[in-house]
Design a protein around this motif. Structure first.
Motif, PDB file in Angstrom:
ATOM      1  N   LEU A  16       0.838  -1.191   0.000  1.00 48.42           N
ATOM      2  CA  LEU A  16       0.000   0.000   0.000  1.00 48.42           C
ATOM      3  C   LEU A  16       0.876   1.244   0.000  1.00 48.42           C
ATOM      4  O   LEU A  16       1.760   1.385   0.837  1.00 48.42           O
ATOM      5  N   ILE A  17       0.615   2.125  -0.956  1.00 43.80           N
ATOM      6  CA  ILE A  17       1.203   3.463  -0.944  1.00 43.80           C
ATOM      7  C   ILE A  17       0.066   4.392  -0.580  1.00 43.80           C
ATOM      8  O   ILE A  17      -0.873   4.575  -1.344  1.00 43.80           O
ATOM      9  N   ASP A  18       0.122   4.946   0.631  1.00 37.59           N
ATOM     10  CA  ASP A  18      -0.951   5.799   1.151  1.00 37.59           C
ATOM     11  C   ASP A  18      -0.649   7.249   0.803  1.00 37.59           C
ATOM     12  O   ASP A  18       0.329   7.821   1.282  1.00 37.59           O
ATOM     13  N   ASP A  19      -1.486   7.854  -0.018  1.00 32.81           N
ATOM     14  CA  ASP A  19      -1.211   9.217  -0.483  1.00 32.81           C
ATOM     15  C   ASP A  19      -1.464  10.261   0.602  1.00 32.81           C
ATOM     16  O   ASP A  19      -0.930  11.349   0.524  1.00 32.81           O
ATOM     17  N   LYS A  20      -2.245   9.940   1.611  1.00 38.58           N
ATOM     18  CA  LYS A  20      -2.537  10.923   2.663  1.00 38.58           C
ATOM     19  C   LYS A  20      -1.433  10.983   3.719  1.00 38.58           C
ATOM     20  O   LYS A  20      -1.070  12.052   4.177  1.00 38.58           O
ATOM     21  N   THR A  21      -0.887   9.817   4.080  1.00 36.00           N
ATOM     22  CA  THR A  21       0.150   9.786   5.114  1.00 36.00           C
ATOM     23  C   THR A  21       1.560   9.736   4.522  1.00 36.00           C
ATOM     24  O   THR A  21       2.524  10.006   5.226  1.00 36.00           O
ATOM     25  N   GLY A  22       1.672   9.350   3.247  1.00 43.23           N
ATOM     26  CA  GLY A  22       2.984   9.194   2.631  1.00 43.23           C
ATOM     27  C   GLY A  22       3.678   7.914   3.054  1.00 43.23           C
ATOM     28  O   GLY A  22       4.845   7.715   2.744  1.00 43.23           O
ATOM     29  N   LYS A  23       2.964   7.012   3.733  1.00 42.92           N
ATOM     30  CA  LYS A  23       3.569   5.769   4.213  1.00 42.92           C
ATOM     31  C   LYS A  23       3.407   4.652   3.193  1.00 42.92           C
ATOM     32  O   LYS A  23       2.439   4.595   2.446  1.00 42.92           O
ATOM     33  N   ASP A  82       0.964   9.045 -18.453  1.00 47.81           N
ATOM     34  CA  ASP A  82       0.467   7.866 -17.741  1.00 47.81           C
ATOM     35  C   ASP A  82       0.789   8.031 -16.262  1.00 47.81           C
ATOM     36  O   ASP A  82       1.894   7.728 -15.825  1.00 47.81           O
ATOM     37  N   ILE A  83      -0.186   8.551 -15.509  1.00 46.67           N
ATOM     38  CA  ILE A  83      -0.006   8.746 -14.073  1.00 46.67           C
ATOM     39  C   ILE A  83      -1.140   8.065 -13.324  1.00 46.67           C
ATOM     40  O   ILE A  83      -2.225   7.847 -13.865  1.00 46.67           O
ATOM     41  N   LEU A  84      -0.876   7.725 -12.074  1.00 54.31           N
ATOM     42  CA  LEU A  84      -1.907   7.233 -11.165  1.00 54.31           C
ATOM     43  C   LEU A  84      -1.904   8.154  -9.954  1.00 54.31           C
ATOM     44  O   LEU A  84      -0.843   8.639  -9.536  1.00 54.31           O
ATOM     45  N   VAL A  85      -3.081   8.398  -9.409  1.00 52.87           N
ATOM     46  CA  VAL A  85      -3.194   9.305  -8.266  1.00 52.87           C
ATOM     47  C   VAL A  85      -3.923   8.622  -7.118  1.00 52.87           C
ATOM     48  O   VAL A  85      -4.662   7.662  -7.316  1.00 52.87           O
ATOM     49  N   GLY A  86      -3.710   9.146  -5.924  1.00 56.13           N
ATOM     50  CA  GLY A  86      -4.356   8.590  -4.738  1.00 56.13           C
ATOM     51  C   GLY A  86      -3.604   7.391  -4.220  1.00 56.13           C
ATOM     52  O   GLY A  86      -2.549   7.004  -4.737  1.00 56.13           O
ATOM     53  N   SER A  87      -4.161   6.792  -3.190  1.00 53.74           N
ATOM     54  CA  SER A  87      -3.539   5.600  -2.611  1.00 53.74           C
ATOM     55  C   SER A  87      -3.568   4.456  -3.607  1.00 53.74           C
ATOM     56  O   SER A  87      -4.518   4.303  -4.373  1.00 53.74           O
TER      57      SER A  87
END
Length: 130
Positions: A16-23, A82-87
């Motif tokens: 998991l790449i969490d976009d809110k926490t950066g963890k 080609d990008i993805l956004v969010g977790s």
């Protein structure tokens, strides 16, 4: 027919790449639509199939992420549009089913993560490795 309506107890091990926490963390998530929605914090998700290194992975991502205020979390270095956004929840696929990552997969994926100089947020580099 007896199993209809029962939730799966199977788990999928993914990164998991969490976009809110950066963890970045390894998570075991129920192989269930709602559990996948919850882990990436999205109402609707898509399964993007992208190469990381020399292998194609299933990347669960917010289908409406570009319409929201979500961070860019993956970019294809060979095709900048080609990008993805969010977790992101990254796992394997076995035929039409999602499958757990192996330790070697986790190493490959984490080695493909860089950190944004502006705010230290993680960015996954996707696409063919040259």
């Amino acid at each position: 027919m007896e199993n209809m309506g029962k939730l799966s107890t199977a788990k999928i091990r993914g990164l998991l790449i969490d976009d809110k926490t950066g963890k970045i963390s390894v998570k075991d998530v129920a192989d269930d639509f709602r559990a996948l929605q919850q882990v990436i914090d999205a109402d609707f998700f898509d399964i993007a199939r992208r190469k990381i290194g020399n292998k194609t992975y299933a990347i669960i991502c917010d289908d409406e992420g570009l319409l929201k205020d979500r961070r860019i979390t993956a970019i294809n270095m060979g095709y900048s549009e080609d990008i993805l956004v969010g977790s992101l929840f990254i796992c394997n696929e076995l035929g039409p089913e999602l499958a757990s990552l192996l330790d070697v997969d986790i190493r490959t994926i984490t080695q493909s993560i860089r950190y944004n100089a502006f705010d230290s947020s993680p960015i996954l580099l996707i696409g063919d490795s040259k």
